[in-house]
Scaffold this motif. Structure first.
Motif, short mmCIF file in Angstrom:
data_model
loop_
_atom_site.label_atom_id
_atom_site.label_comp_id
_atom_site.label_asym_id
_atom_site.label_seq_id
_atom_site.Cartn_x
_atom_site.Cartn_y
_atom_site.Cartn_z
N HIS A 55 35.96 55.13 39.93
CA HIS A 55 35.59 56.02 41.38
C HIS A 55 34.64 54.52 41.83
CE1 HIS A 55 33.07 58.15 44.16
NE2 HIS A 55 32.32 57.35 43.67
N ASP A 56 34.25 54.20 40.31
CA ASP A 56 33.45 53.37 40.68
C ASP A 56 33.83 52.17 41.17
OD1 ASP A 56 31.08 55.20 40.36
OD2 ASP A 56 30.39 54.86 38.02
N PHE A 57 34.88 51.27 40.86
CA PHE A 57 35.36 50.29 40.26
C PHE A 57 35.58 50.11 41.90
CE2 PHE A 57 39.37 47.83 40.80
CZ PHE A 57 38.75 46.42 40.35
N ARG A 58 36.26 51.31 42.01
CA ARG A 58 37.35 50.53 44.23
C ARG A 58 35.60 51.11 44.56
NH1 ARG A 58 37.43 55.30 47.81
NH2 ARG A 58 36.96 56.58 46.09
N LEU A 59 34.38 51.67 44.58
CA LEU A 59 33.57 51.87 45.87
C LEU A 59 33.01 49.90 45.78
CD1 LEU A 59 31.52 54.57 45.46
CD2 LEU A 59 33.39 54.47 47.39
N ALA A 60 33.16 49.52 44.25
CA ALA A 60 32.07 48.29 44.19
C ALA A 60 32.87 47.18 45.00
CB ALA A 60 31.18 47.85 42.75
N ASN A 61 34.36 47.89 44.52
CA ASN A 61 35.74 46.03 44.82
C ASN A 61 35.69 46.69 46.36
OD1 ASN A 61 38.02 44.29 44.59
ND2 ASN A 61 38.63 46.18 45.52
N GLY A 62 36.11 47.87 47.41
CA GLY A 62 35.64 47.55 48.69
C GLY A 62 33.83 47.19 49.67
N ARG A 63 32.86 48.06 49.14
CA ARG A 63 31.95 46.87 49.45
C ARG A 63 31.95 45.48 49.11
NH1 ARG A 63 26.57 49.69 47.47
NH2 ARG A 63 26.06 48.43 49.24
N LEU A 64 32.45 44.85 48.37
CA LEU A 64 32.50 43.32 47.96
C LEU A 64 33.57 42.71 49.18
CD1 LEU A 64 31.46 40.98 46.38
CD2 LEU A 64 33.05 41.18 44.74
N ALA A 65 34.49 43.31 49.20
CA ALA A 65 35.92 43.03 49.89
C ALA A 65 35.15 42.93 51.63
CB ALA A 65 36.50 43.70 49.88
N ARG A 66 34.22 43.93 51.44
CA ARG A 66 33.87 44.40 52.94
C ARG A 66 32.81 43.32 53.35
NH1 ARG A 66 34.43 49.32 52.20
NH2 ARG A 66 32.13 50.20 51.59
N ARG A 67 32.04 42.31 52.11
CA ARG A 67 31.28 41.61 52.65
C ARG A 67 31.31 40.97 52.65
NH1 ARG A 67 28.34 38.88 54.01
NH2 ARG A 67 26.32 38.07 53.28
N GLN A 169 27.20 36.94 32.23
CA GLN A 169 27.70 37.41 33.61
C GLN A 169 28.60 36.33 34.25
OE1 GLN A 169 23.80 37.75 35.31
NE2 GLN A 169 23.64 39.77 34.80
N ARG A 170 29.37 35.44 33.94
CA ARG A 170 29.76 34.62 34.27
C ARG A 170 30.69 34.96 33.67
NH1 ARG A 170 27.19 28.73 35.89
NH2 ARG A 170 25.16 29.70 37.02
N GLN A 171 31.06 35.18 31.69
CA GLN A 171 32.16 35.02 31.66
C GLN A 171 32.92 36.39 31.85
OE1 GLN A 171 30.34 34.11 27.69
NE2 GLN A 171 31.23 32.01 26.63
N THR A 172 31.89 37.02 31.02
CA THR A 172 32.73 39.17 32.01
C THR A 172 33.37 38.93 33.07
OG1 THR A 172 30.36 39.35 30.81
CG2 THR A 172 31.35 40.97 32.33
N LEU A 173 32.69 38.31 34.21
CA LEU A 173 33.92 37.86 35.58
C LEU A 173 34.56 37.12 36.06
CD1 LEU A 173 33.65 38.94 39.06
CD2 LEU A 173 32.04 35.88 39.10
N ALA A 174 34.48 36.12 34.79
CA ALA A 174 35.77 35.13 34.46
C ALA A 174 37.45 36.54 33.84
CB ALA A 174 36.10 33.94 33.78
N ALA A 175 36.44 37.03 32.42
CA ALA A 175 37.63 38.50 32.60
C ALA A 175 37.84 39.57 33.11
CB ALA A 175 37.08 38.86 31.25
N ALA A 176 36.54 39.61 33.90
CA ALA A 176 37.19 41.01 34.57
C ALA A 176 38.72 40.47 35.95
CB ALA A 176 36.29 41.04 35.67
N THR A 177 37.92 39.19 36.20
CA THR A 177 39.40 38.80 37.24
C THR A 177 40.20 38.41 37.11
OG1 THR A 177 37.12 37.39 38.17
CG2 THR A 177 39.05 36.20 38.88
N GLU A 178 40.65 38.46 35.88
CA GLU A 178 41.93 38.76 35.13
C GLU A 178 42.85 39.67 35.37
OE1 GLU A 178 43.82 35.63 35.36
OE2 GLU A 178 42.39 34.58 36.23
N ILE A 179 41.22 40.94 34.60
CA ILE A 179 41.86 42.01 34.46
C ILE A 179 42.23 42.45 36.56
CG2 ILE A 179 41.28 44.73 34.05
CD1 ILE A 179 39.39 43.52 31.97
N MET A 180 41.24 42.57 37.49
CA MET A 180 41.84 42.55 38.89
C MET A 180 42.47 42.28 39.15
SD MET A 180 37.84 42.48 40.34
CE MET A 180 38.83 43.10 42.20
N LYS A 181 43.57 40.97 38.77
CA LYS A 181 44.35 40.25 39.28
C LYS A 181 45.90 41.10 38.72
CE LYS A 181 43.44 35.59 39.11
NZ LYS A 181 43.09 34.46 38.41
#
Length: 186
Positions: A55-67, A169-181
């Motif tokens: 739920h939290d991931f979907r909301l955050a992802n949607g908000r970021l995509a809209r922004r 945080q950048r390292q975490t974001l890089a890892a999260a980006t691969e998971i999102m892909k």
């Protein structure tokens, strides 16, 4: 008695396999990691169920995509029209049916979208050299300019926010980006 999803964390070695009934602990993969961001500290201090994380991931992802979608070149395109234009830009000349499949919409719906793009001068239709019954879509010079300018604005917006992150945080974001892909391609 059922365990609260917000109960204190257990060691990673005692964690159960991840499924909807079991909690997920974000630090399980890196128990020694200390979060540099307040929101990450909150996540590390409690267990979360897969449903809560979803739920939290979907909301955050949607908000970021809209922004991010707000950062675009000046135009009147809908998000669906821009997505279709971007697909033809990214994948090159293609048929209406291939574009429909790529965008996961019906051919009649995609036909309306393409009609709007053709009318706006952003996409051209031409007969296929291999099969005269097929129509091939290509991006016009105006379409190329629009996509490139929008991409530049969106990338700049995100880059400015990434520059504010700590190296951790950048390292975490890089890892999260691969998971999102992986999630997007599943």
């Amino acid at each position: 008695m059922s365990e609260s999803p917000l109960a204190p964390t257990t060691p990673a070695s005692a964690a159960h396999p991840v499924n909807a009934a079991h909690p997920v602990h974000p630090a399980a993969a890196h128990p020694a990691a200390t979060p540099a961001h307040p929101a990450l500290a909150t996540l590390h201090s409690k267990r979360r169920t897969v449903a809560e994380l979803s739920h939290d991931f979907r909301l955050a992802n949607g908000r970021l995509a809209r922004r991010v979608r707000q950062e675009q070149a000046d135009n009147e395109l809908t998000s669906g029209q821009f997505s279709a234009l971007g697909a033809v830009f990214r994948l090159g000349p293609m048929t209406l049916s291939a574009l429909s499949e790529e965008e996961r919409v019906t051919p009649p719906s995609m036909n309306r979208t393409v009609n709007a793009l053709v009318e706006a001068g952003l996409v051209d239709r031409a007969g296929s050299a291999e099969d005269g019954r097929k129509v091939v879509l290509t991006v016009t010079a105006a379409g190329l300019t629009l996509v490139r300018e929008t991409r530049r604005r969106r990338d700049d917006w995100i880059a400015q926010r990434i520059l504010r992150l700590t190296p951790e945080q950048r390292q975490t974001l890089a890892a999260a980006t691969e998971i999102m892909k992986e999630l997007a391609n599943s």
